[in-house]
Design a protein around this motif. Sequence first.
Motif, PDB file in Angstrom:
ATOM      1  N   GLU A  58     -43.412 -55.914  -5.402  1.00  0.00           N
ATOM      2  CA  GLU A  58     -44.866 -55.797  -5.340  1.00  0.00           C
ATOM      3  C   GLU A  58     -45.519 -56.341  -6.613  1.00  0.00           C
ATOM      4  O   GLU A  58     -46.526 -57.051  -6.549  1.00  0.00           O
ATOM      5  N   LYS A  59     -44.936 -56.022  -7.765  1.00  0.00           N
ATOM      6  CA  LYS A  59     -45.511 -56.490  -9.028  1.00  0.00           C
ATOM      7  C   LYS A  59     -45.337 -57.995  -9.171  1.00  0.00           C
ATOM      8  O   LYS A  59     -46.254 -58.709  -9.604  1.00  0.00           O
ATOM      9  N   ARG A  60     -44.172 -58.511  -8.825  1.00  0.00           N
ATOM     10  CA  ARG A  60     -43.941 -59.958  -8.910  1.00  0.00           C
ATOM     11  C   ARG A  60     -44.907 -60.698  -7.988  1.00  0.00           C
ATOM     12  O   ARG A  60     -45.442 -61.752  -8.351  1.00  0.00           O
ATOM     13  N   ARG A  61     -45.105 -60.169  -6.792  1.00  0.00           N
ATOM     14  CA  ARG A  61     -45.976 -60.828  -5.829  1.00  0.00           C
ATOM     15  C   ARG A  61     -47.421 -60.875  -6.347  1.00  0.00           C
ATOM     16  O   ARG A  61     -48.111 -61.882  -6.216  1.00  0.00           O
ATOM     17  N   ALA A  62     -47.877 -59.786  -6.961  1.00  0.00           N
ATOM     18  CA  ALA A  62     -49.254 -59.725  -7.463  1.00  0.00           C
ATOM     19  C   ALA A  62     -49.472 -60.699  -8.608  1.00  0.00           C
ATOM     20  O   ALA A  62     -50.569 -61.263  -8.759  1.00  0.00           O
ATOM     21  N   ASP A 104     -44.713 -66.322 -14.704  1.00  0.00           N
ATOM     22  CA  ASP A 104     -44.941 -65.489 -13.520  1.00  0.00           C
ATOM     23  C   ASP A 104     -44.680 -66.234 -12.213  1.00  0.00           C
ATOM     24  O   ASP A 104     -43.914 -65.753 -11.368  1.00  0.00           O
ATOM     25  N   PRO A 105     -45.295 -67.396 -11.972  1.00  0.00           N
ATOM     26  CA  PRO A 105     -44.996 -68.083 -10.701  1.00  0.00           C
ATOM     27  C   PRO A 105     -43.554 -68.574 -10.604  1.00  0.00           C
ATOM     28  O   PRO A 105     -42.995 -68.632  -9.504  1.00  0.00           O
ATOM     29  N   ILE A 106     -42.938 -68.913 -11.744  1.00  0.00           N
ATOM     30  CA  ILE A 106     -41.542 -69.368 -11.684  1.00  0.00           C
ATOM     31  C   ILE A 106     -40.637 -68.214 -11.286  1.00  0.00           C
ATOM     32  O   ILE A 106     -39.741 -68.355 -10.437  1.00  0.00           O
ATOM     33  N   MET A 107     -40.848 -67.036 -11.891  1.00  0.00           N
ATOM     34  CA  MET A 107     -40.094 -65.855 -11.476  1.00  0.00           C
ATOM     35  C   MET A 107     -40.388 -65.527 -10.002  1.00  0.00           C
ATOM     36  O   MET A 107     -39.504 -65.102  -9.252  1.00  0.00           O
ATOM     37  N   PHE A 118     -40.857 -66.615   2.682  1.00  0.00           N
ATOM     38  CA  PHE A 118     -41.350 -67.978   2.500  1.00  0.00           C
ATOM     39  C   PHE A 118     -42.866 -68.026   2.313  1.00  0.00           C
ATOM     40  O   PHE A 118     -43.392 -68.970   1.737  1.00  0.00           O
ATOM     41  N   SER A 119     -43.581 -67.030   2.777  1.00  0.00           N
ATOM     42  CA  SER A 119     -45.018 -66.958   2.504  1.00  0.00           C
ATOM     43  C   SER A 119     -45.260 -66.743   1.006  1.00  0.00           C
ATOM     44  O   SER A 119     -46.118 -67.390   0.397  1.00  0.00           O
ATOM     45  N   TRP A 120     -44.507 -65.844   0.432  1.00  0.00           N
ATOM     46  CA  TRP A 120     -44.572 -65.604  -1.014  1.00  0.00           C
ATOM     47  C   TRP A 120     -44.139 -66.852  -1.777  1.00  0.00           C
ATOM     48  O   TRP A 120     -44.722 -67.212  -2.799  1.00  0.00           O
ATOM     49  N   LEU A 121     -43.100 -67.523  -1.274  1.00  0.00           N
ATOM     50  CA  LEU A 121     -42.610 -68.736  -1.921  1.00  0.00           C
ATOM     51  C   LEU A 121     -43.694 -69.808  -1.966  1.00  0.00           C
ATOM     52  O   LEU A 121     -43.890 -70.474  -2.992  1.00  0.00           O
ATOM     53  N   ARG A 122     -44.427 -69.980  -0.854  1.00  0.00           N
ATOM     54  CA  ARG A 122     -45.493 -70.988  -0.825  1.00  0.00           C
ATOM     55  C   ARG A 122     -46.594 -70.652  -1.821  1.00  0.00           C
ATOM     56  O   ARG A 122     -47.106 -71.534  -2.515  1.00  0.00           O
ATOM     57  N   LYS A 123     -46.973 -69.382  -1.914  1.00  0.00           N
ATOM     58  CA  LYS A 123     -48.001 -68.991  -2.870  1.00  0.00           C
ATOM     59  C   LYS A 123     -47.542 -69.224  -4.309  1.00  0.00           C
ATOM     60  O   LYS A 123     -48.315 -69.692  -5.153  1.00  0.00           O
ATOM     61  N   SER A 124     -46.291 -68.905  -4.580  1.00  0.00           N
ATOM     62  CA  SER A 124     -45.767 -69.096  -5.940  1.00  0.00           C
ATOM     63  C   SER A 124     -45.718 -70.575  -6.305  1.00  0.00           C
ATOM     64  O   SER A 124     -46.089 -70.976  -7.414  1.00  0.00           O
ATOM     65  N   ALA A 177     -34.768 -62.284 -16.083  1.00  0.00           N
ATOM     66  CA  ALA A 177     -34.648 -61.654 -14.761  1.00  0.00           C
ATOM     67  C   ALA A 177     -34.219 -60.199 -14.900  1.00  0.00           C
ATOM     68  O   ALA A 177     -34.711 -59.315 -14.170  1.00  0.00           O
ATOM     69  N   TYR A 178     -33.320 -59.916 -15.821  1.00  0.00           N
ATOM     70  CA  TYR A 178     -32.910 -58.529 -16.051  1.00  0.00           C
ATOM     71  C   TYR A 178     -34.099 -57.682 -16.506  1.00  0.00           C
ATOM     72  O   TYR A 178     -34.288 -56.551 -16.051  1.00  0.00           O
ATOM     73  N   ALA A 179     -34.919 -58.250 -17.405  1.00  0.00           N
ATOM     74  CA  ALA A 179     -36.082 -57.509 -17.890  1.00  0.00           C
ATOM     75  C   ALA A 179     -37.059 -57.214 -16.760  1.00  0.00           C
ATOM     76  O   ALA A 179     -37.639 -56.124 -16.689  1.00  0.00           O
ATOM     77  N   VAL A 180     -37.242 -58.171 -15.864  1.00  0.00           N
ATOM     78  CA  VAL A 180     -38.155 -57.968 -14.735  1.00  0.00           C
ATOM     79  C   VAL A 180     -37.610 -56.894 -13.792  1.00  0.00           C
ATOM     80  O   VAL A 180     -38.322 -56.000 -13.344  1.00  0.00           O
ATOM     81  N   ILE A 181     -36.321 -56.972 -13.498  1.00  0.00           N
ATOM     82  CA  ILE A 181     -35.714 -56.043 -12.545  1.00  0.00           C
ATOM     83  C   ILE A 181     -35.671 -54.626 -13.110  1.00  0.00           C
ATOM     84  O   ILE A 181     -35.951 -53.651 -12.401  1.00  0.00           O
ATOM     85  N   ARG A 182     -35.360 -54.508 -14.396  1.00  0.00           N
ATOM     86  CA  ARG A 182     -35.210 -53.190 -15.003  1.00  0.00           C
ATOM     87  C   ARG A 182     -36.500 -52.653 -15.604  1.00  0.00           C
ATOM     88  O   ARG A 182     -36.514 -51.584 -16.191  1.00  0.00           O
TER      89      ARG A 182
END
Length: 532
Positions: A58-62, A104-107, A118-124, A177-182
Motif C-alpha cells: 500500500e505504501k509503495r503504491r501510494a 520511489d517509482p523504481i522501487m 500490471f496496473s501498478w506497473l504501468r503507473k510506476s 529493498a530490505y529497508a522498504v520491506i522491513r
Amino acid sequence: MQTSSEVPGTSGADTSAGSPDRPAPQRRRVGIDYVLTALTRWWTIEVAGTVDQAAVIEKRRAECELTARYLLMVCMSAGIAILGMLLSSPAVVIGAMLIAPLMDPIMGVGFALAVGDFSWLRKSLRSLFIGVGLAILFCALIVVFSPIKNVTPEIAARTQPNLFDLMVAIFSAIAGAYAVIRGREGTIVGVAIATALMPPLAAVGYGLATLNSTVFSGALLLFVTNLTAIALTATAMARGYGFSTSLTPKQSRWQALFIFGAFVALAVPLGLSLYRIGWEANTTRQINSVVAEVFDGRATVREMQPSFDADPLSVTATVYTPQIIGDAEQRASRLLEEQLGRPVEIRLTQIRYGTSAQAREEAELGRARAQEVEAARQARSIAERLAILAGVPIEDVTIDREQRRALVTARPLDGATLAAYRELERRVDATEPEWDIRIEPPLRALPQVRLSEEGEDDALAPTAEGRRALNLAVWAQRRVGIPLRISGTERQLAAVRGILGEAQVDVVEEVTEPETGDEPRAIEVGWAIPEG
C-alpha cells in the motif's frame, strides 16, 4: 541373526538412528535435506512471516503516483545535480542524491513485477519515464544557458561505467529493498547516494545540450545500469520474502530467467569496460617501470600523459634526472613494444637537476622541452574535443601546432543543422583564443535570407533574422568551399550583393521574376554544386 537378504544400513531402525554402516553419500543427503528444511521453515516463519505485505504494498503504491510534489522534487534534484557537476563540486552533487525522487517509482516497478500487478506497473513506469524525461530536459536547459560548458571531472566520472558500478548498484538495491520491506526506510538515503540516479541523468542532459555523444551514451548506460539493478533486485527480494503474486509457476520461471538475462546483458559491456580500465592502469604502471629502468632507477617521472586510443600508443612525460640520456626515448619505446606487443611512441622531456652552470643550461633546455610537451598536450586536448564533437576518430583531426590551427570534417549527425555545427566550433574556439578552430560541416540546407523595405526609397535590406542567415551562409561557404547560389529578383539580389562582396565569398546569382505581382520577401540560398 541377519538373513542374507538384509543389507546393512537399510533397516528402519538403522535409518532412524543414523547407523554408522549407512553409505556416506546417503547420510550426507539426509543431513543436507534436514538443514534445508530447517532453513526454509525458519525463513518462512521467522523472517518472511513477520512482514506486513499489505502495508508495504500500500505504501509503495501510494508513493508511485505522478504528483506535483514528485515533479518538483525531480526538477530540484536535477538542477542541483547539474550545477554541482558544472562547478565540479562533489558536496553539491551529493545534495542532489539525497533528494532521490526517482527511487520511489523504481522501487514501485520492482514490487509491481514481483506481485504481478500490471496496473501498478504501468503507473510506476509512467511516473518513472516522465520524471526521467523531465530531469534530462531540465538539465539540458540549464546547460544551454550556462556560461560554463566544460567537461568537468564530475561529468567525466559518469561517462565510463564498468562492472563495479553494477555490483555497487546490486548491493545497494538489496539494502534498499530490505529497508522498504522491513520498514527501515532511512536506509534509502544511503542507497540513493550509492547508486546515484540523478547525476548520471544530469550528465545525459549535459550531453544532449552540448551534442556530446560520448558523455550522453556513457551516462545513459550508467543510469540504465542503476535503474535496472534497483528494480530487478527489488523484484527478487520481494519474491524471496514471499510476497503474494498472481503469476503462475511458469510465469515465475520466465520472470527469473528475465532477471538473470538482464543482469548478464548489463554485465557483458560493463565487464569489457572494467577490463579496459584495468588494462590502462596496468599499462601505465608498465610505462613508469620501463622509464625508471631506462634511467637506472635514479629518475623521477612527472606529468605522464599516455594516449591509449592513438596508434601507435603515444606517451609524453617529463623526467627529472641527474644525467641526460640521449637515446632514452628509443630504448623505452623498444622495451615497451616488447612488453605490450604493439607499437609505442614515447616523447620524454629530460630535466637535469643540479647547481652547476651546465646544469642550469640543461634546466633551461628542459623547460623549453617542457613547454613543447605542454603545447603538444594542448594540441592533443583540442584534437580530442574536436573528434568528440565532430563524431570522428581523433586521427581525422588536422592539427598545425606551428600556426595554431585545428581542422576537422564533421560526420553528419541526425537533426544537426549548420547553425549547430557553427555553435560547436564557437564553443571550442572560445576556450582556445590563441588557436584558429575550424569545423567543416556536412552539406545542409541553408536558411532563407528575409528582407524588408527600409528608407524613403523603399530599398530592400536584410532583416535581423536575414542577417543571421546570411552570416551563417558565409561561414558555411568558407568552411565547405562550395559557392553559394542565391535566387531572387534583381532588386532582392542587390540588397545582399554588397554584404557578400565584402565577405569575399564565391556566389552564383540566379535572377528570377515573381510569378505574381507580389515580390517575395526572402532570397533562396543554396549550394552551387557543379554537375557531374
